[in-house]
Design a protein around this motif. Structure first.
Motif: not given
Length: 199
Positions: A4-17, A27-29, A31-39
């Motif tokens: 549920v978390i990964i596949f919406p982000a796959v299409f949102a960021f244009g990755f190959n599913p 994908v998750l890195p 997503i994490l880059q868009q969050m605050s306190l990325t590290w």
């Protein structure tokens, strides 16, 4: 939940599913880059991912450890007629860990692109193991389980949750066993042959 978390982000960021298990590291890195306190969030996520992988590995290795313990004691008798002593659990864990460790290193090397001798028909060793597990071993295990349960339980559904005394109607148990004996194996065989490209 991960899907549920990964596949919406796959299409949102244009990755190959179709990238498969590697999506978690792609994908998750992103997503994490868009969050605050990325590290901090990245460290916490991958630490929890390592814990999840470790606990899953322990549960999967338990089957092999138990098999080695039991099989080593059932190999026959010694020359003096005494039964063979089964390997201790500690030795079985060491053997299993060594085999898994070697295969792990080979899979990692095959994914680097620098070990051409670890490719089979254009697929690296990790992809071969992944395809073998998902396309062959899991359908065959499901087929064997359905046949075993379907043909070893009584027609009325056995003594478990399908027993009429447990509030389940008799026809439900019979329909369940009929499905396990005939419908489920046929469906698994069709899916299995389709995954192999036969159908």
């Amino acid at each position: 939940l991960a899907g549920v978390i990964i596949f919406p982000a796959v299409f949102a960021f244009g990755f190959n599913p179709a990238e498969g298990p590697q999506l978690v590291f792609v994908v998750l890195p992103a997503i994490l880059q868009q969050m605050s306190l990325t590290w901090v969030s990245s460290v916490l996520f991958f630490a929890l991912l390592c814990v999840a992988a470790l606990t899953s590995t322990i549960s999967l290795m338990e089957v092999m450890v138990a098999f080695i313990c039991e099989a080593s004691g059932a190999l026959g008798q010694r020359k003096n007629g005494q039964p063979r002593r089964a390997l201790s659990r500690q030795k079985s864990v060491m053997i299993t860990s060594a085999v898994v460790g070697v295969l792990l290193v080979l899979c990692v090397l095959s994914m680097t692109g620098k070990a051409d001798w670890l490719t089979i028909r254009g697929y690296n060793l990790f992809e071969c193991f992944d395809d073998m597990t998902a396309c062959v071993m899991m359908p065959l295990a499901a087929l064997g389980m359905a046949v075993f349960v379907g043909w070893n339980l009584p027609k009325d559904g056995g003594r478990g949750v399908l027993n009429p005394s447990q509030g389940v109607k008799r026809w439900v148990g019979k329909a369940y066993i009929f499905a396990l004996r005939w419908i489920v194996p046929l469906a698994i065989v069709i899916i299995f042959l389709n995954s192999l490209g036969v159908l």
